[in-house]
Every structure is written in structure tokens, then in C-alpha cells.
Design a protein around this motif. Structure first.
Motif, PDB file in Angstrom:
ATOM      1  N   GLN A   1       0.825  -1.214   0.000  1.00  0.00           N
ATOM      2  CA  GLN A   1       0.000   0.000   0.000  1.00  0.00           C
ATOM      3  C   GLN A   1       0.854   1.256   0.000  1.00  0.00           C
ATOM      4  OE1 GLN A   1      -3.695   0.534   2.218  1.00  0.00           O
ATOM      5  NE2 GLN A   1      -3.454  -1.538   3.039  1.00  0.00           N
TER       6      GLN A   1
ATOM      7  N   GLU B   1      -4.222  -3.894  -1.766  1.00  0.00           N
ATOM      8  CA  GLU B   1      -5.082  -2.824  -2.294  1.00  0.00           C
ATOM      9  C   GLU B   1      -4.448  -2.157  -3.522  1.00  0.00           C
ATOM     10  OE1 GLU B   1      -8.028  -2.418  -1.195  1.00  0.00           O
ATOM     11  OE2 GLU B   1      -8.013  -3.313   0.815  1.00  0.00           O
TER      12      GLU B   1
ATOM     13  N   ASN C   1      -6.267   1.010  -5.539  1.00  0.00           N
ATOM     14  CA  ASN C   1      -6.769   2.176  -4.805  1.00  0.00           C
ATOM     15  C   ASN C   1      -6.589   3.484  -5.556  1.00  0.00           C
ATOM     16  OD1 ASN C   1      -7.861   0.874  -2.653  1.00  0.00           O
ATOM     17  ND2 ASN C   1      -6.290   1.447  -1.178  1.00  0.00           N
TER      18      ASN C   1
ATOM     19  N   THR D   1      -8.104  -6.686  -1.110  1.00  0.00           N
ATOM     20  CA  THR D   1      -8.904  -5.607  -1.696  1.00  0.00           C
ATOM     21  C   THR D   1     -10.196  -5.388  -0.921  1.00  0.00           C
ATOM     22  OG1 THR D   1      -9.875  -4.784  -3.774  1.00  0.00           O
ATOM     23  CG2 THR D   1     -10.162  -7.127  -3.289  1.00  0.00           C
TER      24      THR D   1
END
Length: 226
Positions: A91, A168, A171, A199
Motif C-alpha cells: 500500500q 489494495e 486504490n 482488496t
């Protein structure tokens, strides 16, 4: 194959977590070449589970086997070599601010001893595919959030990993770019790469029908087959 047997993890980035373990009693099998979603609310332990799979952390209890290697008994050198087979899209992206786009992506290839010609060909190809060809000499702070995300994706994919982990990854991407990434991950899985993607994107979960590993409060809440 990824195999976890009664795995618990009590540390978070080097500091002892307060209260219950971050992950507790995790037992699961992920076959080689499969694609799994990793789901659960914020704080469920998804990022921690990915860090264990990426060998950034070691479990406090239980057994972890990655790509046929028992992490408990593996030597440090063996774990380092194993990690070269694992691609990770975190992330926080972890781009090196002093390196331009080309060199951020080239770093794992150089560490693996790739030739200059091979490195250049691989990177120019993936930059073109991700629409970043004009940005190859830009520094990370000169890029948009979506562009930085695509650089991190390129860095993870360029080594053609045996295991690809993503936290993720859509994003900061536009809708079209998100689907493009998922199509690339599906192609990797079909070619034999194991893919695990954390996710919250419900549209992806509904549209792309793969098994889901669900976490809740650091425990395995279930694996939904597809």
C-alpha cells in the motif's frame, strides 16, 4: 504452494502488539498457480498476512511453507533467494525518492544480476504497457498517485515472480487501469504464478470470480470457493 499451519503473529513492524496477536491460529493452503482475493475489514490482519507471505516478518507460532520451502528451517540465504521469487505491491508503494521511474523498476532486476540489455528491454516493454513511457526519467514526487501506483506494479511484475502479492493495488488507479491490472494478474495466474490480492473493491470481487480468503479480528473467517 503456500501452506500455513496454526500461524500466529504478535509483532507489528518490530514492536510487540498490545493485547491479542495481530494474527492468530491461521491455517490455510493456497495451491500454486491459483488466484485468491484476501478480504476483511480494516484491521483484520490482511497486510500482516501479506508481510508473512513476503518474508518481511516471521511467525511467532506455527509453520509457514512458501514455494516448497519451510520458513522455520530455511537459512537466511535461502530466504533471501526465495524472496527474489516473490513480487509485492504494498500500500505504501516504497518507491525510492532519489531514483527515477526507470531505476526504481530496474532495481530488482539489477539485484538479480540481469544484463543491461535485458533490463532495458524488459523495462521499456512494461513501461509502454502501463502507459508510463514518457515518465521513465521522472522522480516519484513528480508523478501523480496513480502513476506512482503503476510504477510499484511494474516493479513487482518485472521479475515474473512465482508468487505475486498485492495490498489494495487498485486504490489509486482509474477504473480502466484497475481492470487492466486485474487482467494482467489473471494472465500471470494462468501461466503458473500464485496471486494473492487484498482488496476492498466490491466491484472487482463481484466481477472476477476467484476464491476469497476472509479475515476478521486476526482470525480466518472462512475461504469462499468459486
Amino acid at each position: 504452494m503456500i501452506r500455513f499451519r496454526n500461524v500466529s503473529y504478535r509483532h507489528e513492524r518490530g514492536r510487540r502488539a498490545q493485547g491479542r496477536p495481530v494474527l492468530e491460529g491461521i491455517t490455510l493452503d493456497i495451491p500454486q498457480g491459483s488466484f485468491h482475493w484476501l478480504t476483511g475489514p480494516s484491521g483484520a490482519g490482511k497486510s500482516s498476512l501479506l508481510r508473512l507471505m513476503h518474508l518481511e516478518s516471521l511467525p511467532d507460532e506455527g509453520q509457514v511453507e512458501l514455494l516448497g520451502v519451510d520458513i522455520r528451517t530455511a537459512k537466511r540465504r535461502q530466504r533471501a533467494l526465495l524472496r527474489q521469487k516473490i513480487g509485492f505491491i504494498p500500500q505504501d508503494l516504497r518507491l525510492l525518492s532519489e531514483l527515477d521511474v526507470f531505476d526504481n523498476i530496474a532495481l530488482p532486476l539489477r539485484l538479480a544480476g540481469g544484463t543491461r540489455e535485458t533490463i532495458e528491454a524488459e523495462i521499456l516493454s512494461i513501461l509502454d504497457w502501463l502507459g508510463l513511457g514518457s515518465k521513465k526519467n521522472a522522480l516519484p514526487d513528480q508523478l501523480s498517485g496513480g502513476e506512482r501506483q503503476r510504477v510499484a506494479i511494474a516493479r513487482a511484475l518485472v521479475m515474473r515472480p512465482s508468487l505475486l502479492l498485492a495490498d489494495e493495488p487498485t486504490n489509486a488507479l482509474a477504473e480502466g487501469q484497475s481492470w487492466q491490472l486485474v487482467e494482467a494478474l489473471q494472465a500471470l495466474s494462468r501461466s503458473g504464478t500464485t496471486v494473492v490480492v487484498a482488496t476492498h473493491n466490491e466491484a472487482l470481487l463481484r466481477a472476477v470470480d476467484y476464491p476469497s480468503i476472509a479475515l476478521k479480528n486476526g482470525r480466518l473467517a472462512g475461504i469462499t470457493p468459486r
